[in-house]
Design a protein around this motif. Structure first.
Motif, PDB file in Angstrom:
ATOM      1  N   LEU A 194       0.825  -1.194   0.000  1.00 29.32           N
ATOM      2  CA  LEU A 194       0.000   0.000   0.000  1.00 29.32           C
ATOM      3  C   LEU A 194       0.866   1.254   0.000  1.00 29.32           C
ATOM      4  N   LEU A 195       0.483   2.245  -0.808  1.00 28.82           N
ATOM      5  CA  LEU A 195       1.146   3.545  -0.831  1.00 28.82           C
ATOM      6  C   LEU A 195       0.297   4.510  -0.011  1.00 28.82           C
ATOM      7  N   PHE A 196       0.872   5.021   1.059  1.00 29.22           N
ATOM      8  CA  PHE A 196       0.098   5.815   2.019  1.00 29.22           C
ATOM      9  C   PHE A 196      -0.197   7.190   1.443  1.00 29.22           C
ATOM     10  N   PRO A 197      -1.429   7.712   1.641  1.00 29.80           N
ATOM     11  CA  PRO A 197      -1.798   9.010   1.071  1.00 29.80           C
ATOM     12  C   PRO A 197      -1.415  10.162   1.988  1.00 29.80           C
ATOM     13  N   THR A 198      -1.590  11.374   1.475  1.00 32.09           N
ATOM     14  CA  THR A 198      -1.494  12.592   2.277  1.00 32.09           C
ATOM     15  C   THR A 198      -2.869  13.261   2.299  1.00 32.09           C
ATOM     16  N   ARG A 241      -4.790  12.465  -1.042  1.00 31.70           N
ATOM     17  CA  ARG A 241      -3.966  12.513  -2.247  1.00 31.70           C
ATOM     18  C   ARG A 241      -2.999  11.337  -2.309  1.00 31.70           C
ATOM     19  N   ASP A 242      -2.923  10.741  -3.499  1.00 30.04           N
ATOM     20  CA  ASP A 242      -1.926   9.718  -3.849  1.00 30.04           C
ATOM     21  C   ASP A 242      -2.055   8.441  -3.024  1.00 30.04           C
ATOM     22  N   LEU A 243      -3.282   8.035  -2.727  1.00 33.62           N
ATOM     23  CA  LEU A 243      -3.506   6.704  -2.173  1.00 33.62           C
ATOM     24  C   LEU A 243      -3.328   5.697  -3.303  1.00 33.62           C
ATOM     25  N   GLY A 244      -2.550   4.669  -3.081  1.00 33.38           N
ATOM     26  CA  GLY A 244      -2.290   3.745  -4.178  1.00 33.38           C
ATOM     27  C   GLY A 244      -1.732   2.423  -3.737  1.00 33.38           C
ATOM     28  N   TYR A 245      -1.238   1.701  -4.724  1.00 37.28           N
ATOM     29  CA  TYR A 245      -0.698   0.361  -4.485  1.00 37.28           C
ATOM     30  C   TYR A 245       0.481   0.139  -5.420  1.00 37.28           C
ATOM     31  N   ASN A 262       7.517  -8.309 -12.073  1.00 39.41           N
ATOM     32  CA  ASN A 262       8.519  -9.366 -12.219  1.00 39.41           C
ATOM     33  C   ASN A 262       9.882  -8.736 -12.007  1.00 39.41           C
ATOM     34  N   ASP A 263      10.931  -9.431 -12.433  1.00 40.42           N
ATOM     35  CA  ASP A 263      12.282  -8.907 -12.224  1.00 40.42           C
ATOM     36  C   ASP A 263      12.585  -7.700 -13.091  1.00 40.42           C
ATOM     37  N   TYR A 264      11.734  -7.409 -14.078  1.00 42.56           N
ATOM     38  CA  TYR A 264      12.025  -6.339 -15.025  1.00 42.56           C
ATOM     39  C   TYR A 264      11.035  -5.177 -14.951  1.00 42.56           C
ATOM     40  N   TRP A 265       9.844  -5.390 -14.405  1.00 41.27           N
ATOM     41  CA  TRP A 265       8.801  -4.372 -14.395  1.00 41.27           C
ATOM     42  C   TRP A 265       8.284  -4.132 -12.979  1.00 41.27           C
ATOM     43  N   ASP A 266       7.904  -2.898 -12.700  1.00 40.66           N
ATOM     44  CA  ASP A 266       7.112  -2.603 -11.512  1.00 40.66           C
ATOM     45  C   ASP A 266       6.078  -1.542 -11.877  1.00 40.66           C
ATOM     46  N   LEU A 267       5.040  -1.444 -11.064  1.00 39.88           N
ATOM     47  CA  LEU A 267       3.913  -0.569 -11.371  1.00 39.88           C
ATOM     48  C   LEU A 267       3.398   0.054 -10.085  1.00 39.88           C
ATOM     49  N   ALA A 268       3.196   1.362 -10.111  1.00 40.32           N
ATOM     50  CA  ALA A 268       2.614   2.088  -8.984  1.00 40.32           C
ATOM     51  C   ALA A 268       1.368   2.812  -9.487  1.00 40.32           C
ATOM     52  N   THR A 269       0.216   2.480  -8.904  1.00 39.81           N
ATOM     53  CA  THR A 269      -1.060   3.105  -9.272  1.00 39.81           C
ATOM     54  C   THR A 269      -1.549   3.943  -8.096  1.00 39.81           C
ATOM     55  N   ARG A 270      -1.914   5.194  -8.375  1.00 41.17           N
ATOM     56  CA  ARG A 270      -2.337   6.114  -7.314  1.00 41.17           C
ATOM     57  C   ARG A 270      -3.640   6.797  -7.704  1.00 41.17           C
ATOM     58  N   GLY A 271      -4.348   7.270  -6.689  1.00 45.44           N
ATOM     59  CA  GLY A 271      -5.579   8.013  -6.907  1.00 45.44           C
ATOM     60  C   GLY A 271      -5.738   9.113  -5.878  1.00 45.44           C
ATOM     61  N   THR A 272      -6.389  10.196  -6.277  1.00 43.47           N
ATOM     62  CA  THR A 272      -6.656  11.334  -5.396  1.00 43.47           C
ATOM     63  C   THR A 272      -8.140  11.662  -5.455  1.00 43.47           C
ATOM     64  N   LEU A 273      -8.772  11.823  -4.305  1.00 45.50           N
ATOM     65  CA  LEU A 273     -10.187  12.141  -4.216  1.00 45.50           C
ATOM     66  C   LEU A 273     -10.378  13.474  -3.504  1.00 45.50           C
ATOM     67  N   GLY A 311     -15.966  16.468  -5.518  1.00 47.52           N
ATOM     68  CA  GLY A 311     -16.258  15.676  -6.705  1.00 47.52           C
ATOM     69  C   GLY A 311     -15.120  15.511  -7.693  1.00 47.52           C
ATOM     70  N   SER A 312     -14.042  16.257  -7.568  1.00 49.13           N
ATOM     71  CA  SER A 312     -12.900  16.086  -8.465  1.00 49.13           C
ATOM     72  C   SER A 312     -12.122  14.836  -8.079  1.00 49.13           C
ATOM     73  N   TYR A 313     -11.416  14.273  -9.051  1.00 49.96           N
ATOM     74  CA  TYR A 313     -10.562  13.120  -8.765  1.00 49.96           C
ATOM     75  C   TYR A 313      -9.437  13.046  -9.788  1.00 49.96           C
ATOM     76  N   GLU A 314      -8.370  12.360  -9.415  1.00 49.26           N
ATOM     77  CA  GLU A 314      -7.207  12.163 -10.278  1.00 49.26           C
ATOM     78  C   GLU A 314      -6.754  10.711 -10.183  1.00 49.26           C
ATOM     79  N   LEU A 315      -6.280  10.153 -11.293  1.00 48.49           N
ATOM     80  CA  LEU A 315      -5.760   8.793 -11.352  1.00 48.49           C
ATOM     81  C   LEU A 315      -4.419   8.814 -12.067  1.00 48.49           C
ATOM     82  N   SER A 316      -3.508   7.966 -11.643  1.00 52.00           N
ATOM     83  CA  SER A 316      -2.204   7.890 -12.302  1.00 52.00           C
ATOM     84  C   SER A 316      -1.656   6.479 -12.186  1.00 52.00           C
ATOM     85  N   SER A 317      -0.926   6.072 -13.205  1.00 54.91           N
ATOM     86  CA  SER A 317      -0.213   4.792 -13.204  1.00 54.91           C
ATOM     87  C   SER A 317       1.188   5.044 -13.741  1.00 54.91           C
ATOM     88  N   ALA A 318       2.183   4.614 -12.974  1.00 55.77           N
ATOM     89  CA  ALA A 318       3.577   4.816 -13.357  1.00 55.77           C
ATOM     90  C   ALA A 318       4.264   3.458 -13.377  1.00 55.77           C
TER      91      ALA A 318
END
Length: 858
Positions: free
Chosen positions: A230-234, A245-249, A254-265, A269-276
């Motif tokens: 879990l990625l802790f939000p602010t 802001r930036d609650l994610g996972y 695998n040994d070559y890839w990683d992924l971080a997905t975050r969201g802000t509420l 009513g506004s929201y933001e999504l990101s995947s890195a």
């Protein structure tokens, strides 16, 4: 909590050799280099032999079977290794005792035991007991690296299952001997296993002061492979409401890839999504992919603006391939695309970066290249995009390619002996360019009709040239250039009668069409040298080198009717000559020029140097200082033209001042023809009125840089890191990429000061009105103390009489903490931010932030 002093227990355990037992003791001489004694395996005893050595001396007691080793002692058994200044080896009980010794000169405790077993992290202790058969042990004053930080404990005990128990521990990312003097997480007790760390009550300690914040227990996974978490939000508040802001996972795919997905509420009513995503394969490739989407509601709740949120997205992708991965083939990508309003509607996207705040363009490029036929041909292809955020326009190249052939001498022989004959100097080249492009707006980009507006074409260029030395002092050059373009669309223009009068209308005709042109050029060039000597003073001589060249060129009139490249406007009933147009107007590679060219071209380049006596270097009597590195004039005269036979005269030059620290570049255009009362050119020379040519354009740019010699060392280190980029971790590569994108944002306390400035000036006057623009930009940094640094960046627009975006940054190095303050006091993007945070990435949530920006006041 009291902290364990490293020498308090070790001083009680100092053992010295007993000289009264010489009859039962084997004492090896002092200073004997690396004496090694081996114990072999006995039946029912150890599974392998024990190897031990010492640089100073080894004392063996036959009665007790105890071996004492002094001075860089070392014991090895199976996968266990132990190093210390003193080791006591009990052969009977299979136990080891190790500790350091107090240096009699410095009175410092040195040579602490260093214990390593298998693939586990090495442990440094003040002293330890260990049974290498049962693999049980106990350590005092333990120090080891763990999970991106450092763990110290007063006592550490290890059992036969590989589990470790410790009491009175301190975890910190600070590598000082007493980290709690800066900060640390005090752990009353804990258990360390192969895959996890479990702790009892723990609390935070800063500058030796325990904070009233703690946890009753802790559980930290310690996997030996990538895993998710879990990625802790602010939390906070701005004009869009309360936010998480930036609650994610995080997922280690695998040994070559990683992924971080975050969201802000946001509560309104506004929201933001990101995947890195990041990826890397050693000696092959590495890169990162980041997608961000935002739905932003503005205005007051219930209004139309609030009901219809802005939908924005941004996509970035960077990819680089190692030259070792596939020699002769290259592939790279640098993509930054999205809606133009993303950076305006999503304030968090700029992250208080002035460059991002002022961004008005986006651009992308994905390129592929290959060299084949032993380097004879080079093929490159790319997909590119450019976007003007302010105008909302988009330009796409899907794709663009180039095939080039290395210049060859077709009449030369590989077995030739001696100099080339004149015909063997004839060289031949070939290039082919292709493109499929479109220019449109963001709103029309994905319309079906837009796809029909793509322009495409292929261009072929075949240059044939020859170069000879004539009469020793002249260089003769001759060339024939043939160009051919292929298009799938051509233009037709006609005049129609409307209510508002006659007007032109145009349409495109599909079908293959080829257009060509060619030209012939021959010329001479030489060099003229002039030198003026001085007998007195430090100035010894001035040296002037002139490079004049003159050429004759010819090109037919491809606007003639027999070529079919130009046509009359249909239905043009004017009494004067009908207007002509090219059926290739607006095409990617253009159309041939109208009118016959039979004229001469001329240019003159100048270089001026001063020779002065050297006062700084005793090994040199003189040094050369460039005064004018280049000053060039060029133009042409077309005898076949009906009017304006003489072209404009272009000039350009460059020089450097203050020992090359300040570079100056300038350019301009001189028009030899007069203007009439309406500001239009007429076919009369200005010299006929006793006036020189008119200056229609002049530009000047300069940059100035002063810095300490330490910055050269920094840049050298950065270049070395870039060269070894494939050997860096993903985090190190990200940091290096950030530095490469903006070296001025890199905070290096080893560089005492750096001052840089740039200035640009442009004057243009093509009619009766002159336009002048000039801007000044300056930036730099300096160390107030070895741990305090100030950075600044600003500029001045003389046309607006106003300062440009101005920011100040203050950094404080607190060893294991960073303190930064950024402030922009003027302009539309006023903001300030202050951050106090731990340097270690594993404790990135341990921070204190305060900020106020142009978007909100929270």
């Amino acid at each position: 909590m009291g902290y364990f002093h490293p020498t308090s227990y070790a001083q009680q355990l100092i053992l010295r050799p007993d000289s009264t037992k010489r009859d039962t003791t084997l004492q090896l001489p002092l200073n004997k280099p690396d004496t090694t004694v081996k114990k072999t395996t006995s039946k029912g005893g150890l599974e392998s032999e024990v190897l031990y050595s010492a640089e100073d001396s080894i004392i063996s007691d036959r009665q007790t079977n105890i071996v004492k080793m002094y001075g860089k002692a070392r014991v090895k058994y199976q996968d266990m290794e132990l190093d210390a200044d003193y080791i006591q080896y009990d052969q009977k009980n299979n136990t080891l005792f190790a500790k350091g010794l107090i240096n009699p000169k410095t009175k410092r405790y040195t040579g602490r035991p260093l214990f390593k077993q298998g693939s586990e992290q090495p442990i440094t202790t003040d002293s330890l007991f260990f049974n290498y058969k049962s693999k049980k042990g106990k350590s005092y004053g333990v120090y080891t690296e763990a999970e991106g930080g450092y763990l110290q404990a007063q006592q550490f005990k290890k059992n036969e299952y590989g589990e470790g128990n410790f009491v009175h521990g301190v975890y910190s990312s600070c590598n000082l001997p007493y980290p709690h003097n800066h900060f640390g997480i005090n752990i009353t007790k804990g258990i360390v296993t192969e895959k996890q760390i479990i702790t009892g009550p723990a609390y935070l300690d800063i500058e030796g002061v325990p904070l009233p914040l703690g946890v009753p227990f802790g559980f930290f996974p310690k996997p030996n492979k990538r895993s998710g978490g879990l990625l802790f939000p602010t939390f906070g508040e701005d004009v869009r409401g309360f936010f998480m802001r930036d609650l994610g996972y995080y997922i280690g795919l695998n040994d070559y890839w990683d992924l971080a997905t975050r969201g802000t509420l946001y509560s309104k009513g506004s929201y933001e999504l990101s995947s890195a995503a990041r990826y890397r394969k050693n000696y092959k490739y590495d890169g990162s992919l980041n997608f961000r989407f935002a739905s932003t509601r503005n205005g007051v709740e219930g209004t139309e603006a609030f009901k219809h949120p802005n939908k924005d997205f941004n996509l970035t992708w960077s990819h680089s391939q190692s030259p070792l991965a596939n020699p002769g083939t290259t592939f790279s990508a640098s993509v930054n695309a999205g809606t133009g309003s993303f950076f305006q509607n999503v304030p968090g996207a700029v992250a208080y970066n002035p460059t991002e705040i002022a961004r008005n363009t986006l651009s992308s490029s994905i390129s592929y290249g290959k060299v084949f036929y032993d380097g004879l041909f080079n093929f490159t292809s790319s997909l590119s995009h450019s976007q003007d955020i302010e105008l909302g326009t988009v330009a796409l190249q899907l794709p663009q390619f180039n095939l080039g052939m290395t210049t060859i001498n077709p009449f030369d022989s590989k077995d030739r002996a001696g100099e080339q004959k004149w015909y063997q100097r004839i060289s031949l080249g070939y290039t082919m360019q292709g493109s499929n492009s479109i220019n449109t707006t963001e709103s029309e980009l994905f319309d079906r009709e837009t796809l029909k507006k793509f322009q495409n074409g292929i261009r072929h260029d075949i240059p044939i040239s020859m170069s000879l030395n004539v009469a020793k002092f002249f260089q003769f050059n001759s060339s024939i250039n043939y160009s051919e373009r292929w298009y799938l669309q051509t233009k037709r223009t006609s005049m129609i009668n409307t209510r508002d009068g006659f007007r032109d209308t145009s349409y495109m005709v599909s079908g293959f069409s080829r257009v060509y042109d060619y030209s012939v050029n021959s010329g001479f060039s030489t060099k003229l040298y002039g030198k003026f000597n001085f007998k007195k003073g430090n100035l010894m001589a001035l040296r002037h080198v002139m490079t004049p060249s003159i050429s004759a060129n010819y090109q037919p009139d491809f606007g003639a009717s027999r070529y079919g490249f130009f046509r009359n406007v249909a239905n043009d009933t004017s009494t004067v000559a009908p207007r002509r147009y090219s059926i290739y107007e607006g095409s990617l590679f253009g159309a041939p020029s109208v009118g016959r060219v039979a004229g001469i071209g001329f240019s003159l380049d100048n270089n001026v140097e001063a020779k002065v006596r050297s006062t700084a270097d005793s090994t040199k009597s003189s040094v050369n200082i460039p005064i004018l590195q280049s000053l060039t004039f060029s133009g042409a005269y077309n005898f076949a033209a009906e009017s304006f036979k003489l072209s404009t005269i272009g000039f350009s030059g460059r020089t450097a001042l203050f020992k090359q620290k300040m570079g100056i570049n300038f350019y301009g255009t001189l028009d030899p023809y007069q203007l009439d009362g309406r500001g239009q050119r007429i076919d009369k020379f200005t010299i006929s009125n006793g006036k020189p040519a008119r200056l229609t354009n002049f530009g000047l740019s300069t940059d100035f840089s002063l810095n300490s010699t330490a910055i050269k060392s920094r840049n050298k280190n950065l270049n070395q890191l870039e060269a070894n980029k494939q050997n860096l971790t993903l985090q190190q590569q990200d940091e290096l990429n950030a530095i490469s994108r903006d070296p001025n944002a890199f905070v290096d306390f080893n560089v005492p000061w750096n001052i840089s400035a740039s200035y640009s000036f442009n004057y243009s006057k093509n009619d009766l009105k002159a336009v002048v623009t000039n801007t000044l930009n300056f930036y730099g940094d300096f160390n107030v103390t070895p741990k305090w640094k100030v950075q600044y960046t600003s500029g001045y627009d003389f046309q607006r009489n106003d300062l440009s975006l101005t920011t100040f940054s203050i950094y404080r190095d607190l060893h294991c903490w960073d303190l930064s303050f950024r402030w922009s006091p003027i302009g539309p993007y006023k903001f300030y931010s202050m951050d106090l945070r731990v340097k270690a990435s594993i404790l990135q949530d341990l921070k204190l932030s305060k900020r106020r920006d142009f978007y909100n006041n929270f």
